[in-house]
Design an enzyme around this catalytic site. Structure first.
Site, PDB file in Angstrom:
ATOM      1  N   LYS A 105       0.838  -1.210   0.000  1.00  0.00           N
ATOM      2  CA  LYS A 105       0.000   0.000   0.000  1.00  0.00           C
ATOM      3  C   LYS A 105       0.870   1.256   0.000  1.00  0.00           C
ATOM      4  CE  LYS A 105      -3.546  -2.554   2.496  1.00  0.00           C
ATOM      5  NZ  LYS A 105      -4.003  -2.931   3.845  1.00  0.00           N
ATOM      6  N   GLY A 138     -12.863  -4.888   5.197  1.00  0.00           N
ATOM      7  CA  GLY A 138     -14.259  -5.288   5.404  1.00  0.00           C
ATOM      8  C   GLY A 138     -15.042  -5.084   4.124  1.00  0.00           C
TER       9      GLY A 138
HETATM   10  N1  LIG Z   1     -11.290  -8.171   2.258  1.00  0.00           N
HETATM   11  C1  LIG Z   1     -10.996  -6.912   2.448  1.00  0.00           C
HETATM   12  O1  LIG Z   1     -11.341  -6.323   3.473  1.00  0.00           O
HETATM   13  C2  LIG Z   1     -10.212  -6.144   1.421  1.00  0.00           C
HETATM   14  C3  LIG Z   1      -9.917  -4.773   1.646  1.00  0.00           C
HETATM   15  C4  LIG Z   1      -9.240  -4.050   0.650  1.00  0.00           C
HETATM   16  C5  LIG Z   1      -8.847  -4.682  -0.514  1.00  0.00           C
HETATM   17  N2  LIG Z   1      -9.123  -6.016  -0.680  1.00  0.00           N
HETATM   18  C6  LIG Z   1      -8.699  -6.647  -1.936  1.00  0.00           C
HETATM   19  O2  LIG Z   1      -9.846  -7.066  -2.649  1.00  0.00           O
HETATM   20  C7  LIG Z   1      -9.549  -8.222  -3.409  1.00  0.00           C
HETATM   21  C8  LIG Z   1     -10.549  -9.343  -3.065  1.00  0.00           C
HETATM   22  O3  LIG Z   1     -10.428  -9.628  -1.680  1.00  0.00           O
HETATM   23  P1  LIG Z   1     -11.512 -10.521  -0.913  1.00  0.00           P
HETATM   24  O4  LIG Z   1     -11.219 -10.360   0.533  1.00  0.00           O
HETATM   25  O5  LIG Z   1     -12.880 -10.215  -1.403  1.00  0.00           O
HETATM   26  O6  LIG Z   1     -11.071 -11.976  -1.370  1.00  0.00           O
HETATM   27  P2  LIG Z   1     -11.906 -13.347  -1.241  1.00  0.00           P
HETATM   28  O7  LIG Z   1     -12.991 -13.209  -0.229  1.00  0.00           O
HETATM   29  O8  LIG Z   1     -10.901 -14.410  -1.064  1.00  0.00           O
HETATM   30  O9  LIG Z   1     -12.601 -13.484  -2.667  1.00  0.00           O
HETATM   31  C9  LIG Z   1     -11.880 -13.811  -3.814  1.00  0.00           C
HETATM   32  C10 LIG Z   1     -12.865 -14.141  -4.920  1.00  0.00           C
HETATM   33  O10 LIG Z   1     -12.131 -14.406  -6.102  1.00  0.00           O
HETATM   34  C11 LIG Z   1     -12.651 -15.592  -6.690  1.00  0.00           C
HETATM   35  N3  LIG Z   1     -11.583 -16.290  -7.414  1.00  0.00           N
HETATM   36  C12 LIG Z   1     -10.419 -16.761  -6.948  1.00  0.00           C
HETATM   37  N4  LIG Z   1      -9.728 -17.342  -7.924  1.00  0.00           N
HETATM   38  C13 LIG Z   1     -10.482 -17.242  -9.034  1.00  0.00           C
HETATM   39  C14 LIG Z   1     -10.326 -17.649 -10.368  1.00  0.00           C
HETATM   40  N5  LIG Z   1      -9.238 -18.312 -10.781  1.00  0.00           N
HETATM   41  N6  LIG Z   1     -11.311 -17.367 -11.247  1.00  0.00           N
HETATM   42  C15 LIG Z   1     -12.424 -16.709 -10.865  1.00  0.00           C
HETATM   43  N7  LIG Z   1     -12.622 -16.288  -9.610  1.00  0.00           N
HETATM   44  C16 LIG Z   1     -11.676 -16.559  -8.723  1.00  0.00           C
HETATM   45  C17 LIG Z   1     -13.161 -16.436  -5.537  1.00  0.00           C
HETATM   46  O11 LIG Z   1     -14.146 -17.362  -6.034  1.00  0.00           O
HETATM   47  P3  LIG Z   1     -14.946 -18.381  -5.073  1.00  0.00           P
HETATM   48  O12 LIG Z   1     -15.756 -17.521  -4.147  1.00  0.00           O
HETATM   49  O13 LIG Z   1     -15.790 -19.185  -5.983  1.00  0.00           O
HETATM   50  O14 LIG Z   1     -13.887 -19.174  -4.355  1.00  0.00           O
HETATM   51  C18 LIG Z   1     -13.753 -15.357  -4.642  1.00  0.00           C
HETATM   52  O15 LIG Z   1     -15.065 -15.084  -4.978  1.00  0.00           O
HETATM   53  C19 LIG Z   1      -8.089  -8.566  -3.095  1.00  0.00           C
HETATM   54  O16 LIG Z   1      -7.263  -7.982  -4.067  1.00  0.00           O
HETATM   55  C20 LIG Z   1      -7.864  -7.895  -1.757  1.00  0.00           C
HETATM   56  O17 LIG Z   1      -6.513  -7.550  -1.530  1.00  0.00           O
HETATM   57  C21 LIG Z   1      -9.796  -6.757   0.241  1.00  0.00           C
END
Ligand SMILES: NC(=O)c1ccc[n+]([C@@H]2O[C@H](COP(=O)([O-])OP(=O)(O)OC[C@H]3O[C@@H](n4cnc5c(N)ncnc54)[C@H](OP(=O)(O)O)[C@@H]3O)[C@@H](O)[C@H]2O)c1
Length: 435
Positions: free
Chosen positions: A207, A304
């Site tokens: 970041k 979140g």
């Molecule tokens: N979580 C947070 O609070 C937060 C905050 C800021 C930024 N971010 C960023 O936001 C992004 C997503 O984070 P997240 O927490 O939402 O992650 P997550 O809950 O692990 O979700 C990832 C998603 O990507 C899908 N996925 C993974 N591999 C895939 C593939 N090969 N083809 C198609 N879909 C695929 C997964 O599918 P399935 O559901 O079917 O497994 C899931 O729906 C990341 O870059 C993270 O750094 C997250």
């Protein structure tokens, strides 16, 4: 009203599902604000059967996010998969290559490939927006890129990882060890099963590299970030910091100096009176020092589903309005190579905790090594003050707070002290961030 904006969302996890939900909940307001109806027409995830608690009935499901990115049925590709490589990178490159705007929350991807992706977006005259990639719901990217366009920025620093701030806050509030607080964070879902990425400072570094690029008009240079995690912070340090009027935070700091730009991530002593010191728990905060606005601090949820979706949706709304800012605030050709300030030349105060044997002359020898390098001491404290127990000649915790000096001189003095055999174990050194 202009044409519908057809959005393809890849990744339906914590953030992706929240984005779809927020777009649906705010559909009317967003269409009034942007002059366009925004509709999620296609989605992608691994498991098509999973219930994500959101209505996806109107959206076409793609098992392959790259096929979604390439599809002519969408106007905007939203990448919420994560990771610097693999499907996230390939799908973003595909969408941009096809002349399609991209919104992403992916700091790992941006940190590793942000400059090249910005160039690609620019060459195709499309947007690349990533508000959610730093500090979740805090609109720090827009603040640096647009809100402070009339400023020259000297320093940007912040608490960019909620897990670390939660652990340090709990250690102080509950007087628990680092290990106990980490376990608690894992139990509550604030820390991953493998917490290295967070507590080792790597997430903060990603970041910070994005913030540094925005603040200083430079190409992203993740390799230039000095990284130290919070694993070595002890309760003794937290207590001593408190007694001396400080609090320990894991900060990411990007600072302009005469030698270039410093980018560093490390546990940091901040005066308890500063805005950043008040930020406890999983909350994030970013402070900017700039010539016209002086000091500005933004505080808010750094992660979140809903908070991160708020930032993603703001970017989607910009695309709907036709806003296309240069991703890092300047045309790619004008982004200079970041001139890296050598870590050894970092100037500032230092907290140094030493285990000094309780024998005559031990402390005098240490003081001499400091004085030889003209390191002047602001305070010397025997840790625990009067309450410190002395058992025979077992080591006594001594805390030194130095006036401003350089990293090189501190390291040289410590090397000399180690060579003298004066102290029983390696020193704990924590930089003090100036106000
Ligand atoms: N979580 C947070 O609070 C937060 C905050 C800021 C930024 N971010 C960023 O936001 C992004 C997503 O984070 P997240 O927490 O939402 O992650 P997550 O809950 O692990 O979700 C990832 C998603 O990507 C899908 N996925 C993974 N591999 C895939 C593939 N090969 N083809 C198609 N879909 C695929 C997964 O599918 P399935 O559901 O079917 O497994 C899931 O729906 C990341 O870059 C993270 O750094 C997250």
């Amino acid at each position: 009203m202009a044409d519908i904006l057809r959005v393809g969302v890849a990744g339906l996890g914590t953030v992706g599902a929240s984005v779809v939900r927020l777009l649906q909940r705010q559909a009317q307001a967003l269409s009034a604000r942007t002059g366009r109806e925004i509709v999620v027409t296609a989605v992608s995830a691994r498991d098509p059967a999973k219930d994500r608690g959101v209505d996806l009935s109107g959206a076409t499901f793609y098992e392959d996010p790259i096929a979604l990115a390439a599809s002519d049925t969408i106007d905007l590709f939203v990448e919420l998969i994560g990771g610097a490589e693999g499907p996230a990178r390939a799908s973003v490159e595909t969408a941009l290559g096809k002349g399609r705007s991209v919104v992403t929350a992916n700091k790992a991807l941006l940190s590793a490939h942000g400059s090249a992706l910005a160039e690609l977006a620019e060459s195709r005259h499309v947007a690349l927006a990533f508000e959610a990639s730093v500090a979740g719901g805090i609109p720090i990217v827009k603040t640096l890129r647009e809100g402070l366009a009339g400023n020259s920025i000297e320093r940007v620093y912040g608490i960019l990882n909620g897990t670390c701030n939660y652990i340090l806050s709990r250690m102080e509030a509950e007087r628990l060890s680092f290990e106990d607080c980490l376990k608690e964070a894992q139990r509550l879902g604030y820390a991953e099963a493998d917490p290295t990425f967070d507590i080792g400072g790597f997430d903060t570094a990603h970041k910070l590299s994005i913030l540094a690029s925005l603040a200083f008009g430079a190409k992203i240079a993740p390799e230039a970030v000095e990284i130290e995690g919070i694993e070595r912070v002890t309760l003794a340090d937290i207590d001593a910091a408190g007694e001396l009027g400080f609090r320990i935070k894991l900060l990411g700091v990007a600072q302009r100096t005469a030698q270039g730009v410093e980018q560093r991530v490390h546990p940091t002593m901040v005066r308890k009176t500063t805005a950043i010191a008040q930020v406890m728990g999983v909350t994030n905060a970013v402070t900017i020092d700039a010539d016209a606005v002086h000091e500005l601090t933004l505080v808010g949820p750094g992660a979140g589903g809903d908070a991160t979706a708020s930032a993603v949706v703001a970017d989607i709304a910009d695309v709907a309005r036709g806003v296309r800012s240069a991703p890092f605030g300047l045309p790619s050709a004008s982004l200079r190579k970041l001139e890296r300030a050598p870590a050894a030349l970092h100037e500032g105060g230092y907290y140094i905790r030493l285990a000094v044997p309780d024998v005559p002359g031990a402390f005098a020898a240490i003081a001499t090594r400091m004085a030889e390098r003209k390191i002047s001491l602001e305070s010397i404290m025997q840790h625990g003050g009067r309450a410190t127990r002395r058992i025979g000649d077992s080591p006594v915790g001594v805390i030194l707070i130095t006036h401003a000096t350089t990293e090189r001189l501190v390291r040289e003095a410590l090397d000399a002290i180690y060579a003298d055999g004066t102290i029983a174990e390696p020193a704990q050194v924590i930089r003090i961030e100036r106000e």
